[in-house]
Every structure is written in structure tokens, then in C-alpha cells.
Design a protein around this motif. Sequence first.
Motif, mmCIF file in Angstrom:
data_model
loop_
_atom_site.group_PDB
_atom_site.id
_atom_site.type_symbol
_atom_site.label_atom_id
_atom_site.label_comp_id
_atom_site.label_asym_id
_atom_site.label_seq_id
_atom_site.Cartn_x
_atom_site.Cartn_y
_atom_site.Cartn_z
ATOM 1 N N SER A 236 0.826 -1.210 0.000
ATOM 2 C CA SER A 236 0.000 0.000 0.000
ATOM 3 C C SER A 236 0.854 1.251 0.000
ATOM 4 C CB SER A 236 -0.916 0.017 1.232
ATOM 5 O OG SER A 236 -1.680 -1.163 1.329
ATOM 6 N N ASN A 237 0.331 2.302 -0.651
ATOM 7 C CA ASN A 237 0.966 3.620 -0.619
ATOM 8 C C ASN A 237 -0.101 4.673 -0.391
ATOM 9 O OD1 ASN A 237 -0.287 3.979 -3.152
ATOM 10 N ND2 ASN A 237 1.527 3.265 -4.246
ATOM 11 N N SER A 238 0.224 5.928 -0.640
ATOM 12 C CA SER A 238 -0.722 7.005 -0.351
ATOM 13 C C SER A 238 -1.958 6.954 -1.242
ATOM 14 C CB SER A 238 -0.035 8.364 -0.524
ATOM 15 O OG SER A 238 0.413 8.527 -1.860
ATOM 16 N N ILE A 239 -1.894 6.227 -2.355
ATOM 17 C CA ILE A 239 -2.997 6.212 -3.326
ATOM 18 C C ILE A 239 -3.775 4.908 -3.311
ATOM 19 C CG2 ILE A 239 -3.573 6.400 -5.789
ATOM 20 C CD1 ILE A 239 -1.045 8.117 -6.104
ATOM 21 N N SER A 240 -3.054 3.781 -3.274
ATOM 22 C CA SER A 240 -3.698 2.495 -3.539
ATOM 23 C C SER A 240 -3.233 1.400 -2.592
ATOM 24 C CB SER A 240 -3.401 2.045 -4.979
ATOM 25 O OG SER A 240 -3.815 3.001 -5.926
ATOM 26 N N HIS A 241 -4.090 0.361 -2.500
ATOM 27 C CA HIS A 241 -3.717 -0.915 -1.915
ATOM 28 C C HIS A 241 -3.588 -1.913 -3.064
ATOM 29 C CE1 HIS A 241 -4.584 0.413 2.178
ATOM 30 N NE2 HIS A 241 -5.774 0.835 1.770
ATOM 31 N N HIS A 242 -2.498 -2.644 -3.115
ATOM 32 C CA HIS A 242 -2.291 -3.666 -4.139
ATOM 33 C C HIS A 242 -2.285 -5.027 -3.459
ATOM 34 C CE1 HIS A 242 -1.211 -0.447 -6.924
ATOM 35 N NE2 HIS A 242 -0.355 -0.005 -6.015
ATOM 36 N N HIS A 316 -4.320 -7.238 -7.665
ATOM 37 C CA HIS A 316 -5.613 -6.550 -7.729
ATOM 38 C C HIS A 316 -5.475 -5.246 -6.951
ATOM 39 C CE1 HIS A 316 -9.963 -5.945 -7.752
ATOM 40 N NE2 HIS A 316 -9.888 -5.701 -6.456
ATOM 41 N N THR A 317 -5.768 -4.137 -7.607
ATOM 42 C CA THR A 317 -5.560 -2.820 -7.006
ATOM 43 C C THR A 317 -6.869 -2.237 -6.502
ATOM 44 O OG1 THR A 317 -3.644 -2.388 -8.406
ATOM 45 C CG2 THR A 317 -4.708 -0.475 -7.417
ATOM 46 N N VAL A 318 -6.815 -1.720 -5.263
ATOM 47 C CA VAL A 318 -7.970 -1.104 -4.625
ATOM 48 C C VAL A 318 -7.611 0.338 -4.265
ATOM 49 C CG1 VAL A 318 -9.564 -1.197 -2.662
ATOM 50 C CG2 VAL A 318 -8.682 -3.326 -3.665
ATOM 51 N N ASP A 319 -8.441 1.280 -4.686
ATOM 52 C CA ASP A 319 -8.202 2.676 -4.317
ATOM 53 C C ASP A 319 -8.357 2.848 -2.809
ATOM 54 O OD1 ASP A 319 -8.288 5.585 -5.917
ATOM 55 O OD2 ASP A 319 -9.080 5.621 -3.876
ATOM 56 N N ARG A 320 -7.519 3.677 -2.203
ATOM 57 C CA ARG A 320 -7.591 3.847 -0.752
ATOM 58 C C ARG A 320 -8.843 4.573 -0.291
ATOM 59 N NH1 ARG A 320 -2.710 6.203 2.340
ATOM 60 N NH2 ARG A 320 -4.008 5.551 4.106
ATOM 61 N N VAL A 322 -11.708 3.518 -1.155
ATOM 62 C CA VAL A 322 -12.689 2.447 -1.051
ATOM 63 C C VAL A 322 -12.544 1.778 0.306
ATOM 64 C CG1 VAL A 322 -13.476 0.261 -2.038
ATOM 65 C CG2 VAL A 322 -12.600 2.056 -3.538
ATOM 66 N N THR A 323 -13.642 1.579 1.007
ATOM 67 C CA THR A 323 -13.582 0.959 2.336
ATOM 68 C C THR A 323 -13.188 -0.507 2.207
ATOM 69 O OG1 THR A 323 -15.894 0.249 2.290
ATOM 70 C CG2 THR A 323 -15.427 2.464 3.136
ATOM 71 N N PRO A 324 -12.517 -1.062 3.206
ATOM 72 C CA PRO A 324 -12.145 -2.475 3.160
ATOM 73 C C PRO A 324 -13.331 -3.397 2.938
ATOM 74 C CG PRO A 324 -10.971 -1.364 4.922
ATOM 75 C CD PRO A 324 -11.980 -0.382 4.389
ATOM 76 N N ALA A 325 -14.507 -3.082 3.541
ATOM 77 C CA ALA A 325 -15.677 -3.939 3.381
ATOM 78 C C ALA A 325 -16.145 -3.962 1.932
ATOM 79 C CB ALA A 325 -16.802 -3.447 4.296
ATOM 80 N N ALA A 326 -16.142 -2.775 1.302
ATOM 81 C CA ALA A 326 -16.555 -2.713 -0.091
ATOM 82 C C ALA A 326 -15.565 -3.439 -0.991
ATOM 83 C CB ALA A 326 -16.700 -1.250 -0.535
ATOM 84 N N ALA A 327 -14.291 -3.284 -0.682
ATOM 85 C CA ALA A 327 -13.274 -3.959 -1.478
ATOM 86 C C ALA A 327 -13.395 -5.474 -1.343
ATOM 87 C CB ALA A 327 -11.888 -3.511 -1.039
ATOM 88 N N SER A 328 -13.699 -5.942 -0.140
ATOM 89 C CA SER A 328 -13.838 -7.369 0.079
ATOM 90 C C SER A 328 -15.019 -7.922 -0.702
ATOM 91 C CB SER A 328 -14.024 -7.667 1.561
ATOM 92 O OG SER A 328 -12.896 -7.278 2.290
ATOM 93 N N ALA A 329 -16.120 -7.189 -0.728
ATOM 94 C CA ALA A 329 -17.288 -7.630 -1.467
ATOM 95 C C ALA A 329 -17.021 -7.656 -2.962
ATOM 96 C CB ALA A 329 -18.472 -6.684 -1.175
#
Length: 335
Positions: A236-242, A316-320, A322-329
Motif C-alpha cells: 500500500s501507498n498514499s494512493i492504492s492498496h495492491h 488486484h488494485t484497490v483505491d484507498r 474504497v472501504t475495506p468492506a466494499a473492497a472485500s465484497a
Amino acid sequence: MPVLPTILTVTLNPTVDISLEVDRLIGEGKNRARVRSVQGGGGGINVARCVRTLGGSAVALHTCGLEVGRRLDRLLDEEGLAHRGIEIGSDTREAVVVAEAHSGHSYHIVPPGAELTIPEWQRCAEAIVTAAQRFPYLVLTGSVPPGLPDDFCAEILRRIDPAETRTVLDIAGAQLRAVLEKTAFAIRLDRREAAGLLGRPIERFADAQDANELVLGKGSVANAITTVGALGAVCSNSISHHRLSAPRLPHLPCSSDACAGDSLVGAFTYQLAAGADCLHACEYGVAAAAATVMRPGTDIFERSTVETLLCEVRTHTVDRTVTPAAASADSFQQN
């Protein structure tokens, strides 16, 4: 022309690692063992070994004490690993890895190490800060010996210019908590340390993502990496979680995770020093960790295996935002 070292690794609590193999561990009588290897170990030494295996150049700065310390120096010299010892007044520790062929399990038995006196750890701090000025990358990794103040690593970071030397951290316990508000390029957390910070087990990518959020929320660390066992890691960085899914591995007898974390850090830092961006470097690190798990005892990966497994790492990249719950779904299959 020789390649100039670009990476300095620090091992405050090195070991002489003795790797043994038995057919089956039994509770009575003697367990007759085969000696697989005897080599210098400890986080920074393992990282330097990984960098060299990949074709890079690193110098391992480490403590060394008395008879075992001299053996450690000799083993590193015979291996051809560039290193520099800092003398201490007590024996360097020895550790044992026992691999059981029947089950494929390995047991890593590690004593705490020699307690450093105040003059000894002060001398270590001066040696690290002085040496780091000549290197673009500094890796602080591995356990620390008894006697060090809890803010030892934090004080090292305070004294190093982050514009001149990028610091990669893989530390634990009180040392980790003390550095979270200091400037560092990257911190790698294993599942145990991440769980301690977060207050719950790290079982899914979403858990690792939350741990990285906690670290990045302190505002001083540029990149956070939390591993999730066989699943892979989140970078993870200031923008995204990978979310990096590790390759699926065949079952091999006597496999060991003893140096998997060091392999990730070593391959990650090697790629950074070679000019790769943080995401690609972490993908390479995940492949290196997987390749090491396929090896017994404290053996590290083979470079060819890392290159092969790299093609199987999925990101798989997730914007920071986006909440963890939404990303998990959105990506439940990866959990």
C-alpha cells in the motif's frame, strides 16, 4: 568492473544457523540427524544473501562476539558474502532448524542472543549511521538483542537523511511501534506483528489492508507491506492498496518458511535498487518468498524459480478511498 554495493543491511542479532534433517522426530531416545548446512544467518545477512543471489550487491553489517562470532565471520568469508563485523563482548548466538522428512514440517529454534551493553549498542548506532551515508538503501531487519532501548531503530531513522538513503524496515515489537512516526521508505509487517498492531488476526487481504492503513495513517511511512501467509501480501501507498496473490505451490517435503520474509525483503530491495517501482518490486518479493518456501531449512530461493513464479503473481488494485468492506465484497474470491 565490480558492481558497487547499493544496499547496506543491518543484523544486530545474527546467528550461526545449523540446519538438520531427521526422518521422524520422536520423544524418547536420540533423534539421529543429518546436517544439511551450517551458515551465517539473521535477518540482514539473509537479505544480503538474497540480493547477491539475484545479481545485486550488498554489504551486511552485523555484530560478532567471541568464538561463535569468529565462526560467523569465517562462514561469511567462505561464502564470499561482503560483510563487516562490529565486535561485542559476548558470544554470537547459534540457532537450529530441524526438518522432519516424514511430515514436511520444519522447526526453527532460536535463542534470544547476547545482551548488549550501553557502550556496545552506542557503538552499533554510530557504525550504522556512518556506513549508511554511503548507500542509497538501508535495510534494518531481524530481531534485536536484549539490552537495546526500545527506540534504537527510531533513533537510527532520525539520524539518517531520507533524501540520501531510503530505509526499508522489517522489525518487530517495541522497535516497530517506536518507528511508526519516523520517516521510512517502506515497512514490511508479518502476520504476527500486523495482528499485534491491529488487535485481530491477519487472515485475509482485507485484514492486511487495514494494517497498512494503520501504518500509513501515521503519516511518515511511504509504503507499507503486510504479508498474509500463503495468500500473498498487500502493498500500500498514499494512493492504492495492491493485493498480491502468491503462486500456488506444489507440496514438497521438508519445506520451510524460515527465510521467506527475508527473501521478500531482499528481492524487494534488490528491485528498488535496480530502478523498479515499488509495486513491481513487491511482486518480485512475493515470488521470491514463495520460491524460498519450496526450499528446506534456511536455504533461500533459486533465481530461476523466482523468475518462473513471478509470472504467476496476480495483482488486484484497490483505491484507498474504497472501504475495506466494499473492497472485500468486490473481490471476495481473493479472500
